[in-house]
Scaffold this motif. Structure first.
Motif, PDB file in Angstrom:
ATOM      1  N   CYS A  48      41.471  27.740  69.934  1.00 38.27           N
ATOM      2  CA  CYS A  48      40.102  28.213  69.765  1.00 38.27           C
ATOM      3  C   CYS A  48      39.722  29.018  71.001  1.00 38.27           C
ATOM      4  CB  CYS A  48      39.138  27.043  69.588  1.00 38.27           C
ATOM      5  SG  CYS A  48      37.398  27.543  69.553  1.00 38.27           S
ATOM      6  N   GLU A  49      39.383  30.276  70.799  1.00 41.84           N
ATOM      7  CA  GLU A  49      38.908  31.133  71.887  1.00 41.84           C
ATOM      8  C   GLU A  49      37.385  31.205  71.833  1.00 41.84           C
ATOM      9  OE1 GLU A  49      42.171  34.515  72.802  1.00 41.84           O
ATOM     10  OE2 GLU A  49      41.285  34.608  70.797  1.00 41.84           O
ATOM     11  N   TYR A  50      36.772  30.987  72.970  1.00 46.56           N
ATOM     12  CA  TYR A  50      35.318  31.025  73.055  1.00 46.56           C
ATOM     13  C   TYR A  50      34.933  31.759  74.329  1.00 46.56           C
ATOM     14  CZ  TYR A  50      30.478  29.309  73.148  1.00 46.56           C
ATOM     15  OH  TYR A  50      29.102  29.216  73.173  1.00 46.56           O
ATOM     16  N   GLU A  51      34.184  32.823  74.164  1.00 48.60           N
ATOM     17  CA  GLU A  51      33.777  33.659  75.294  1.00 48.60           C
ATOM     18  C   GLU A  51      34.986  34.120  76.112  1.00 48.60           C
ATOM     19  OE1 GLU A  51      30.850  31.412  77.424  1.00 48.60           O
ATOM     20  OE2 GLU A  51      29.271  31.807  75.918  1.00 48.60           O
ATOM     21  N   GLY A  52      36.041  34.518  75.374  1.00 49.44           N
ATOM     22  CA  GLY A  52      37.226  35.095  76.003  1.00 49.44           C
ATOM     23  C   GLY A  52      38.168  34.108  76.664  1.00 49.44           C
ATOM     24  N   LYS A  53      37.971  32.816  76.446  1.00 47.23           N
ATOM     25  CA  LYS A  53      38.809  31.799  77.091  1.00 47.23           C
ATOM     26  C   LYS A  53      39.245  30.755  76.070  1.00 47.23           C
ATOM     27  CE  LYS A  53      38.725  28.621  81.052  1.00 47.23           C
ATOM     28  NZ  LYS A  53      37.862  28.013  82.105  1.00 47.23           N
ATOM     29  N   ILE A  54      40.454  30.229  76.228  1.00 49.06           N
ATOM     30  CA  ILE A  54      40.946  29.179  75.325  1.00 49.06           C
ATOM     31  C   ILE A  54      40.249  27.869  75.672  1.00 49.06           C
ATOM     32  CG2 ILE A  54      42.961  27.836  74.593  1.00 49.06           C
ATOM     33  CD1 ILE A  54      44.670  30.323  75.137  1.00 49.06           C
ATOM     34  N   GLU A  55      39.482  27.348  74.715  1.00 48.77           N
ATOM     35  CA  GLU A  55      38.697  26.139  74.947  1.00 48.77           C
ATOM     36  C   GLU A  55      39.093  24.986  74.022  1.00 48.77           C
ATOM     37  OE1 GLU A  55      36.724  25.792  77.375  1.00 48.77           O
ATOM     38  OE2 GLU A  55      36.151  27.800  78.021  1.00 48.77           O
ATOM     39  N   GLY A  56      40.067  25.226  73.124  1.00 46.16           N
ATOM     40  CA  GLY A  56      40.493  24.157  72.226  1.00 46.16           C
ATOM     41  C   GLY A  56      41.877  24.421  71.679  1.00 46.16           C
ATOM     42  N   ILE A  57      42.622  23.358  71.399  1.00 54.84           N
ATOM     43  CA  ILE A  57      43.948  23.480  70.784  1.00 54.84           C
ATOM     44  C   ILE A  57      44.150  22.364  69.761  1.00 54.84           C
ATOM     45  CG2 ILE A  57      45.025  24.539  72.817  1.00 54.84           C
ATOM     46  CD1 ILE A  57      46.379  21.806  73.316  1.00 54.84           C
ATOM     47  N   CYS A  58      44.957  22.664  68.786  1.00 51.83           N
ATOM     48  CA  CYS A  58      45.472  21.655  67.857  1.00 51.83           C
ATOM     49  C   CYS A  58      46.934  21.995  67.633  1.00 51.83           C
ATOM     50  CB  CYS A  58      44.705  21.670  66.541  1.00 51.83           C
ATOM     51  SG  CYS A  58      45.336  20.473  65.331  1.00 51.83           S
ATOM     52  N   SER A  59      47.828  21.078  67.951  1.00 51.80           N
ATOM     53  CA  SER A  59      49.250  21.418  67.902  1.00 51.80           C
ATOM     54  C   SER A  59      50.039  20.412  67.071  1.00 51.80           C
ATOM     55  CB  SER A  59      49.833  21.475  69.315  1.00 51.80           C
ATOM     56  OG  SER A  59      49.804  20.201  69.929  1.00 51.80           O
ATOM     57  N   THR A  60      51.024  20.937  66.370  1.00 51.16           N
ATOM     58  CA  THR A  60      52.036  20.107  65.715  1.00 51.16           C
ATOM     59  C   THR A  60      53.404  20.650  66.100  1.00 51.16           C
ATOM     60  OG1 THR A  60      51.849  21.491  63.731  1.00 51.16           O
ATOM     61  CG2 THR A  60      50.675  19.393  63.712  1.00 51.16           C
ATOM     62  N   SER A  83      37.431  21.525  75.073  1.00 50.48           N
ATOM     63  CA  SER A  83      36.750  21.446  76.361  1.00 50.48           C
ATOM     64  C   SER A  83      35.304  21.008  76.156  1.00 50.48           C
ATOM     65  CB  SER A  83      36.789  22.799  77.069  1.00 50.48           C
ATOM     66  OG  SER A  83      35.912  23.707  76.429  1.00 50.48           O
ATOM     67  N   SER A  84      34.658  20.604  77.250  1.00 51.57           N
ATOM     68  CA  SER A  84      33.260  20.174  77.177  1.00 51.57           C
ATOM     69  C   SER A  84      32.351  21.311  76.706  1.00 51.57           C
ATOM     70  CB  SER A  84      32.801  19.670  78.551  1.00 51.57           C
ATOM     71  OG  SER A  84      32.985  20.676  79.540  1.00 51.57           O
ATOM     72  N   LYS A  85      32.785  22.550  76.885  1.00 52.04           N
ATOM     73  CA  LYS A  85      31.973  23.712  76.518  1.00 52.04           C
ATOM     74  C   LYS A  85      31.766  23.815  75.007  1.00 52.04           C
ATOM     75  CE  LYS A  85      32.413  27.368  79.014  1.00 52.04           C
ATOM     76  NZ  LYS A  85      32.892  28.638  79.649  1.00 52.04           N
ATOM     77  N   ILE A  86      32.746  23.389  74.220  1.00 53.53           N
ATOM     78  CA  ILE A  86      32.631  23.518  72.760  1.00 53.53           C
ATOM     79  C   ILE A  86      32.610  22.168  72.058  1.00 53.53           C
ATOM     80  CG2 ILE A  86      33.731  25.789  72.760  1.00 53.53           C
ATOM     81  CD1 ILE A  86      36.272  24.406  71.698  1.00 53.53           C
ATOM     82  N   ARG A  87      32.671  21.088  72.815  1.00 56.70           N
ATOM     83  CA  ARG A  87      32.692  19.756  72.204  1.00 56.70           C
ATOM     84  C   ARG A  87      31.385  19.505  71.456  1.00 56.70           C
ATOM     85  NH1 ARG A  87      34.759  16.590  76.705  1.00 56.70           N
ATOM     86  NH2 ARG A  87      36.622  17.869  76.394  1.00 56.70           N
ATOM     87  N   GLY A  88      31.485  18.852  70.316  1.00 55.37           N
ATOM     88  CA  GLY A  88      30.293  18.557  69.521  1.00 55.37           C
ATOM     89  C   GLY A  88      29.863  19.675  68.604  1.00 55.37           C
ATOM     90  N   LYS A  89      30.671  20.729  68.504  1.00 58.11           N
ATOM     91  CA  LYS A  89      30.346  21.882  67.649  1.00 58.11           C
ATOM     92  C   LYS A  89      31.191  21.917  66.372  1.00 58.11           C
ATOM     93  CE  LYS A  89      29.087  24.785  71.644  1.00 58.11           C
ATOM     94  NZ  LYS A  89      27.639  24.886  71.370  1.00 58.11           N
ATOM     95  N   GLY A  90      31.878  20.821  66.090  1.00 58.59           N
ATOM     96  CA  GLY A  90      32.699  20.765  64.875  1.00 58.59           C
ATOM     97  C   GLY A  90      34.019  21.496  64.989  1.00 58.59           C
TER      98      GLY A  90
END
Length: 310
Positions: A48-60, A83-90
């Motif tokens: 997940c990219e947010y404001e030009g930075k990787i803030e989330g991952i899901c890996s298998t 990351s805390s920046k996008i946590r709680g946003k689904g």
């Protein structure tokens, strides 16, 4: 906000996120090897990219598995992290559903197996429609001082020779399918500090190899029996004795392993042991609820080496 598959050039950003949010530090070299150089040449790494930075991952990571005699490709969830920046946003759910779409679609995965932690396990069961599966018990096998005086029937080696893999390795039904490519990728690729963690024990008759790693449980030294490579079950007991002898020489309490149908006979003959039940959250998911229900009734045969993940 953009959710998409990761490319190799995204590794630096993924590592930065993981090392900022997780206790276990990982290098770019390790992450690249673990996913992009996987022996199955298949993985699902979603970011997940947010404001030009990787803030989330899901890996298998994806593995070959024998399911009741049929060859399958399975997805094994490794890390879901925001990351805390996008946590709680689904974003957690959005990352997962994109990963599942990629796995079942682009990667042609047959089903998922999962070892989630206590926090994420209810989410996988309730929100993502997994069902609890049948996981192997653990066997804690204690050492006896008599081992120190016994004649060792094994030696420490740097590698498993190519000639050993000329004959088929024993396939565990309902277990990971392992060959020379798997061994080289999983244990021998000289990535950072990875390979130095493992010791390879070879039977002197050349008929089997074990991979062990030193660990501590409640502050007490122990060796994890990660993997056993044999052509037939008849050599498993000798590898267990080799692992116990080696752990005793190195002042460990004993060895810990998964109990499965391919080592049960050897373990049953050992008196000094404790069987540890229900030690892991384990769940499964197929392409349909009927498949998921069938998988939930399947007893799998795992090794501890199957559980290391990034």
């Amino acid at each position: 906000m953009v959710i998409r598959r990761a490319e190799r050039e995204d590794v630096k950003g993924i590592v930065a996120l993981m090392n900022a949010e997780d206790e276990n530090l990982v290098s770019e070299e390790q992450l690249t090897n673990w996913y992009f150089n996987n022996h199955s040449q298949s993985h699902g790494l979603i970011i997940c990219e947010y404001e030009g930075k990787i803030e989330g991952i899901c890996s298998t990571n994806h593995f070959r598995l024998d399911l009741n005699g049929s060859k399958k490709l399975i997805a094994f969830p490794m890390k879901v992290l925001t990351s805390s920046k996008i946590r709680g946003k689904g974003v957690f759910s959005k990352l997962y559903w994109k990963n599942e779409e990629v796995c079942f679609g682009d990667e042609k995965v047959d089903f998922f197996i999962n070892f989630p932690n206590d926090i994420s396990s209810p989410i996988f069961l309730k929100k993502f429609e997994y069902l609890p599966g049948i996981c192997s018990d653990l066997a804690l096998i204690l050492n006896r001082p008599i081992f120190l005086g016994a004649n060792s029937k094994y030696e420490i080696v740097d590698n498993i020779p190519d000639s050993f893999f000329a004959k088929p390795i024993q396939v565990k039904q309902n277990g990971f399918t392992k060959d020379q490519k798997y061994f080289q990728w999983r244990y021998k690729t000289p990535i950072s500090t990875e390979s130095e963690k493992y010791k390879f024990l070879a039977l002197r008759n050349g008929r089997g190899f074990a991979v062990v790693k030193k660990d501590k449980k409640k502050g007490i030294p122990i060796y994890l029996l990660l993997d056993v490579f044999v052509h037939g079950r008849e050599d498993v007991a000798n590898l267990f004795n080799a692992a116990r002898h080696y752990s005793m020489k190195n002042l460990a309490m004993g060895i810990l392993c998964f109990l499965n149908e391919y080592n049960r006979e050897a373990v049953d003959k050992i008196k000094l042991k404790k069987i540890l039940r229900n030690q892991f959250n384990f769940s499964v998911k197929g392409k349909s609820m009927d498949e998921t229900k069938s998988l939930s009734k399947t007893p799998f045969n795992f090794e501890l080496g199957d559980l290391d993940f990034l």
